[in-house]
Motif scaffolding. Structure first.
Motif, PDB file in Angstrom:
ATOM      1  N   SER A 171       0.865  -1.183   0.000  1.00  0.00           N
ATOM      2  CA  SER A 171       0.000   0.000   0.000  1.00  0.00           C
ATOM      3  C   SER A 171       0.900   1.231   0.000  1.00  0.00           C
ATOM      4  CB  SER A 171      -0.909   0.000   1.228  1.00  0.00           C
ATOM      5  OG  SER A 171      -1.889  -1.010   1.118  1.00  0.00           O
ATOM      6  N   SER A 198       0.210   5.308   8.357  1.00  0.00           N
ATOM      7  CA  SER A 198       1.237   4.455   8.950  1.00  0.00           C
ATOM      8  C   SER A 198       1.303   3.089   8.280  1.00  0.00           C
ATOM      9  CB  SER A 198       0.980   4.276  10.450  1.00  0.00           C
ATOM     10  OG  SER A 198      -0.201   3.521  10.685  1.00  0.00           O
ATOM     11  N   ARG A 199       0.263   2.729   7.533  1.00  0.00           N
ATOM     12  CA  ARG A 199       0.230   1.437   6.847  1.00  0.00           C
ATOM     13  C   ARG A 199       0.609   1.564   5.369  1.00  0.00           C
ATOM     14  NH1 ARG A 199      -2.989   1.522  11.085  1.00  0.00           N
ATOM     15  NH2 ARG A 199      -3.413  -0.394  12.268  1.00  0.00           N
ATOM     16  N   CYS A 200       1.030   2.756   4.983  1.00  0.00           N
ATOM     17  CA  CYS A 200       1.389   2.999   3.579  1.00  0.00           C
ATOM     18  C   CYS A 200       2.827   3.492   3.468  1.00  0.00           C
ATOM     19  CB  CYS A 200       0.460   4.058   2.963  1.00  0.00           C
ATOM     20  SG  CYS A 200      -1.276   3.578   2.848  1.00  0.00           S
ATOM     21  N   LEU A 258      -9.141   1.064   6.432  1.00  0.00           N
ATOM     22  CA  LEU A 258      -8.196   0.565   7.426  1.00  0.00           C
ATOM     23  C   LEU A 258      -8.186  -0.956   7.615  1.00  0.00           C
ATOM     24  CD1 LEU A 258      -8.078   3.194  10.324  1.00  0.00           C
ATOM     25  CD2 LEU A 258      -6.197   2.329   8.950  1.00  0.00           C
ATOM     26  N   PRO A 259      -9.319  -1.560   7.984  1.00  0.00           N
ATOM     27  CA  PRO A 259      -9.271  -3.012   8.239  1.00  0.00           C
ATOM     28  C   PRO A 259      -8.892  -3.825   7.011  1.00  0.00           C
ATOM     29  CG  PRO A 259     -11.545  -2.217   8.187  1.00  0.00           C
ATOM     30  CD  PRO A 259     -10.672  -1.017   8.206  1.00  0.00           C
ATOM     31  N   HIS A 260      -9.261  -3.361   5.841  1.00  0.00           N
ATOM     32  CA  HIS A 260      -8.967  -4.095   4.600  1.00  0.00           C
ATOM     33  C   HIS A 260      -7.486  -4.001   4.240  1.00  0.00           C
ATOM     34  CE1 HIS A 260     -13.292  -4.612   3.860  1.00  0.00           C
ATOM     35  NE2 HIS A 260     -13.400  -3.380   4.346  1.00  0.00           N
ATOM     36  N   VAL A 261      -6.911  -2.822   4.444  1.00  0.00           N
ATOM     37  CA  VAL A 261      -5.476  -2.664   4.198  1.00  0.00           C
ATOM     38  C   VAL A 261      -4.684  -3.481   5.211  1.00  0.00           C
ATOM     39  CG1 VAL A 261      -3.558  -1.017   4.246  1.00  0.00           C
ATOM     40  CG2 VAL A 261      -5.697  -0.397   3.120  1.00  0.00           C
ATOM     41  N   GLU A 262      -5.178  -3.490   6.432  1.00  0.00           N
ATOM     42  CA  GLU A 262      -4.487  -4.196   7.513  1.00  0.00           C
ATOM     43  C   GLU A 262      -4.484  -5.707   7.291  1.00  0.00           C
ATOM     44  OE1 GLU A 262      -6.010  -3.449  11.490  1.00  0.00           O
ATOM     45  OE2 GLU A 262      -3.959  -2.922  12.054  1.00  0.00           O
ATOM     46  N   GLU A 263      -5.606  -6.257   6.820  1.00  0.00           N
ATOM     47  CA  GLU A 263      -5.679  -7.703   6.630  1.00  0.00           C
ATOM     48  C   GLU A 263      -5.052  -8.144   5.311  1.00  0.00           C
ATOM     49  OE1 GLU A 263      -9.746  -8.886   6.580  1.00  0.00           O
ATOM     50  OE2 GLU A 263     -10.143  -8.094   4.566  1.00  0.00           O
ATOM     51  N   PRO A 266      -3.602   6.528  11.145  1.00  0.00           N
ATOM     52  CA  PRO A 266      -3.597   5.060  11.100  1.00  0.00           C
ATOM     53  C   PRO A 266      -3.437   4.511   9.683  1.00  0.00           C
ATOM     54  CG  PRO A 266      -5.366   5.857  12.509  1.00  0.00           C
ATOM     55  CD  PRO A 266      -4.829   7.046  11.790  1.00  0.00           C
ATOM     56  N   LEU A 267      -4.045   5.183   8.709  1.00  0.00           N
ATOM     57  CA  LEU A 267      -3.935   4.726   7.324  1.00  0.00           C
ATOM     58  C   LEU A 267      -2.553   5.053   6.764  1.00  0.00           C
ATOM     59  CD1 LEU A 267      -5.368   3.415   4.939  1.00  0.00           C
ATOM     60  CD2 LEU A 267      -6.228   5.674   4.283  1.00  0.00           C
TER      61      LEU A 267
END
Length: 470
Positions: free
Chosen positions: A61, A165-167, A137-142, A162-163
């Motif tokens: 991501s 930090s996942r990218c 969020l949950p979809h990117v996380e999983e 939060p988003l």
């Protein structure tokens, strides 16, 4: 044509095809291979992490952040073309929460049934609000969704933490004029997708001016080139007059409430602080020509006059306030004149932030020590009762004191001797420092008034007494 032995990037050239002739020139000339992308070597150059990830179809991501026309969407399309995942594209401007939820539900189904996620491309993601971004969020996380987003705005301001930090964030730079020129020449000489078939001649001087006026935006440059090629007669050359018609109403890259606004005003202030009048005037012109509110600039000049010039040149605040009043009186466009005068005056004035720092130190003591009692001899005594309590007693009126001066304390007892204002040895403040030193000597010798009890608190140098320098 769908030969699986082809490297992924070669598949992009086959898979993408050639845009129709009716498509805008900027779209027709969009790069279809990594080496065609100019000016972003740090992001997509040979051996760069992103280039390797695209080739392996393992792009995480990611957020592609940069100014308009720098190649963000082009690189996003290279990622989409190279992946074996299903791809869904959104425009954050035109799409709503309902469409986002439907795609994410599909992603969950593919994740559960096929064990693979989908690639979701969101153009200009900063237009999605917090709630819409939260949905990802949950979809990117999983792992059911690989989010690929582009934005012209600083992600730290416009994408929820939060988003973000996942990218992985890839920063695209504004294109240099030389890169824009190469892009224009490529379009001029391309016989398949460009302008070569039209036979229009574009002089080097025109190419150079289009590139310079594009402000680092390849799309804007190609759009201008397309316009001038249409205005010129078939087989003829583009003239300076034709170019000026095409460039009428040029809009500069700027905004009044986002990152570029703060970047430019910061450069303006720091140029004055660094005593560079030429740079300060340049940034002033950048703001005014882009439509910045002149009164905002005038307010910053007044603040600067006190914060950065201070008593090194007491006239600076008068110049700044006069410029603000003159601007209000004459309005624009002539209002740039007093603003330019004040800017050059402040930039070349001696600098001292001693008054500003004095206030911050005093403020720190107020916060640290609370509301200390006003010394009794300094208190107001409007009633006999207050006089009976001793309010104002022993206060010595300096105008009635002897020529030797007054030996009296004006600070709360626990702060006696504290020094906040330390004039710098520059400009008029050097004279102030000498004057303060003289007043100290006079007070020490004065026989009248209430002697100051206690010793001075240490100064910034750790020694007692006044210091006339930092």
């Amino acid at each position: 044509m769908a030969d699986d032995s082809l490297p992924l990037f070669e598949k992009r050239a086959v898979k993408g095809g050639i845009p129709p002739a009716a498509a805008p020139l900027a779209e027709r000339m969009r790069p279809v291979m990594p080496d065609e992308v100019l000016g972003q070597e740090a992001v997509l150059g040979e051996g760069s992490p992103l280039r390797e990830l695209i080739a392996r179809d393992t792009v995480p991501s990611a957020v592609l952040w940069g100014p308009p026309g720098s190649g963000k969407t082009t690189v996003a399309r290279l990622v989409q073309a190279a992946t074996k995942k299903s791809v869904v594209s959104f425009s954050a401007v035109a799409s709503g929460t309902k469409e986002v939820r439907a795609v994410l539900e599909r992603a969950t189904q593919e994740w559960k049934s096929l064990g693979r996620g989908i690639l979701v491309f969101v153009d200009e993601i900063h237009h999605f609000n917090k709630t819409q971004q939260d949905i990802f969020l949950p979809h990117v996380e999983e792992g059911s969704v690989t989010l690929l987003a582009t934005t012209t705005e600083n992600p730290s301001f416009y994408i929820i933490s939060p988003l973000l930090s996942r990218c992985q964030v890839y920063v695209f730079n504004r294109l240099d004029t030389e890169h824009v020129e190469k892009i224009l020449r490529r379009a001029i000489h391309d016989a398949e997708k460009g302008l070569a078939k039209q036979g229009v001649q574009v002089p080097d001087s025109v190419v150079r001016e289009i590139a310079e006026r594009a402000d680092g935006d390849a799309r804007r440059a190609l759009n201008t080139l397309e316009v001038v090629s249409r205005l010129a007669a078939p087989g003829s050359a583009v003239t300076a007059e034709i170019l000026q018609k095409a460039l009428a109403g040029k809009v500069y890259r700027y905004d009044r409430d986002r990152e570029e606004h703060y970047n430019v005003i910061s450069a303006f202030i720091k140029s004055m602080r660094g005593s560079d009048a030429d740079a300060a005037v340049y940034w002033l012109a950048r703001m005014l020509e882009a439509g910045e509110e002149p009164l905002f600039i005038a307010r910053r000049l007044v603040i600067f006059a006190s914060e950065d010039v201070g008593n090194a040149d007491p006239q600076a605040i008068q110049v700044a306030v006069s410029a603000m009043q003159s601007l209000d009186f004459v309005g624009m466009p002539e209002g740039y004149l007093p603003l330019a005068q004040a800017t050059t005056y402040l930039a070349t004035a001696p600098k001292s932030n001693a008054s500003y720092k004095a206030y911050l130190e005093a403020k720190g003591d107020v916060k640290r020590m609370g509301t200390l009692d006003v010394p009794v001899h300094l208190r107001n005594a409007p009633t006999e009762f207050m006089e009976g309590l001793g309010y104002g007693r022993d206060y010595v009126y300096p105008h009635d004191a002897s020529a030797a001066g007054v030996r009296q304390s004006y600070l709360p007892k626990s702060l006696e001797g504290r020094q906040y204002y330390r004039p710098k040895p520059v400009g008029y403040e050097e004279e102030i420092a000498e004057r303060m030193k003289e007043w100290d000597q006079i007070r020490e010798k004065a026989p009248d008034g209430t002697p100051r009890s206690g010793s001075r608190l240490p100064t910034a140098t750790g020694k007692a007494g006044r210091s006339t320098t930092e």
